[in-house]
Design a protein around this motif. Structure first.
Motif, short mmCIF file in Angstrom:
data_model
loop_
_atom_site.label_atom_id
_atom_site.label_comp_id
_atom_site.label_asym_id
_atom_site.label_seq_id
_atom_site.Cartn_x
_atom_site.Cartn_y
_atom_site.Cartn_z
N VAL A 29 -2.92 9.35 -3.66
CA VAL A 29 -4.25 10.36 -3.18
C VAL A 29 -3.86 11.81 -3.12
O VAL A 29 -4.64 12.61 -3.69
N PHE A 38 0.57 -0.99 0.13
CA PHE A 38 -0.02 0.05 0.18
C PHE A 38 0.70 1.40 -0.01
O PHE A 38 0.47 2.52 0.04
N ARG A 97 -7.98 3.61 -3.58
CA ARG A 97 -7.08 2.52 -2.82
C ARG A 97 -7.11 1.57 -3.32
O ARG A 97 -7.88 0.85 -3.00
N TYR A 134 -9.82 -3.72 -3.36
CA TYR A 134 -10.15 -2.21 -3.20
C TYR A 134 -10.74 -1.75 -1.98
O TYR A 134 -11.64 -2.48 -1.47
N LEU A 160 -0.02 4.42 -1.84
CA LEU A 160 -1.23 5.33 -2.00
C LEU A 160 -1.36 6.52 -1.43
O LEU A 160 -2.12 7.63 -1.91
#
Ligand code: AMP
Ligand code: FE
Ligand code: FE
Ligand code: ZN
Length: 282
Positions: free
Chosen positions: A47, A40, A59, A77, A43
């Motif tokens: 964003v 992750f 995400r 997701y 992200l």
């Protein structure tokens, strides 16, 4: 509305930084999901870049799973990145990615293509999720092959001499972890690259019936038109969501331009609804 739900940055095996990817997406799309392999980490940057660039960034993640020894990629997701079960399992997968590297370097040396560790390290950069594409890029840098495709076709693909197996999460375990993290789970390119036999309709039906699987990626460059039609019909029959996406890897994959396949707005609406219902964060 142009929606692309499967892209990779250089936090895994794409070539754009998350911010660069999002800047490009803002010219081509209204909504983009970043789905790096087994991490992750890109992200937050993506964003934030999306807010700047005026494109909605969702995400996502692409998780390396396996079923009976065959690789199965899952798209998640809206997973909560700090959900303990999922976070621990992803760390395990990334560790497996790193652990196989020395054996692949030994194979490369055996085939007369030594790759110094500093060359590979430069290609991996800050990525916590090392993969064969990084090795491919090192092979390109050293002049052994012309591009990633040649590296895979001749050396790195699962049935080629440099390949070394790595740890991947059992399919149903990975689906449960995505769900426990509040996320929505789809199989990425289920019938691409000869994987149709590994994921027959009966298995997809079983997963749909078990309520662990939300959908399948139908429109993908690894699926020809007939495969897309068959998979779309099966998804409709099983009540699975059907998405379409680019699987963009920047310069790392030709013919995977942002927006080359798209997801219908009503499918995204349903993904949003399920993430909200499950307590995830898209
Ligand atoms: P790994 O994560 O080490 O198992 O490597 C798999 C990754 O390699 C996939 O996520 C793709 O991005 C990439 N890949 C697989 N086959 C090819 C290919 N023929 N050409 C370019 N990239 C590929
Ligand atoms: Fe990839
Ligand atoms: Fe994939
Ligand atoms: Zn992908």
């Amino acid at each position: 509305m142009r929606i692309d739900l499967h892209t990779h940055s250089n936090v895994s095996d794409g070539t754009d930084t998350p911010a660069e990817l999002v800047a490009k997406a803002s010219a081509a799309l209204e909504v983009v999901a970043l789905t790096d392999h087994d991490t992750f980490d890109g992200l937050a940057e993506a964003v934030a870049a999306g807010v700047q660039a005026g494109v909605e960034v969702l995400r996502g993640i692409e998780i390396s799973a396996q079923h009976r020894g065959a690789s199965v990629h899952l798209l998640g997701y809206g997973c909560l990145a700090d959900a303990p079960g999922l976070a621990a399992e992803l760390a395990h997968v990334r560790e497996g990615r790193a652990q196989r590297v020395p054996a692949m370097l030994a194979n490369l040396a055996r085939y007369g293509m030594p790759v110094p560790v500093d060359v590979l390290a430069r290609q991996v950069g800050d990525s916590p999720s090392v993969g064969r594409p990084h090795l491919a890029d090192a092979m390109v840098e050293l002049g052994y092959v012309a591009d990633r495709r040649e590296a895979f076709d001749n050396w790195l693909a699962d049935d080629k001499p440099i390949f070394v197996h790595r740890y991947a999460t059992e399919l149903k375990t990975a689906l449960r972890l995505i769900r426990q993290a509040g996320g929505v789970a789809l199989v990425a390119h289920p019938w691409g690259r000869g994987s149709r036999a590994q994921l027959p309709p009966e298995l997809l039906a079983e997963l749909a019936a078990s309520d662990l699987l939300d959908g399948v990626e139908v429109d993908h460059q690894d699926h020809d038109q007939a495969t897309r039609a068959d998979l779309r019909a099966l998804a409709a029959e099983l009540g699975l969501l059907a998405t379409g996406s680019s699987d963009y890897h920047g310069a790392g994959k030709q013919e995977h331009d942002l927006g080359c396949n798209l997801t219908a707005p009503e499918v995204l609406t349903e993904i949003r609804r399920r993430v909200a219902e499950r307590g995830g964060r898209l």
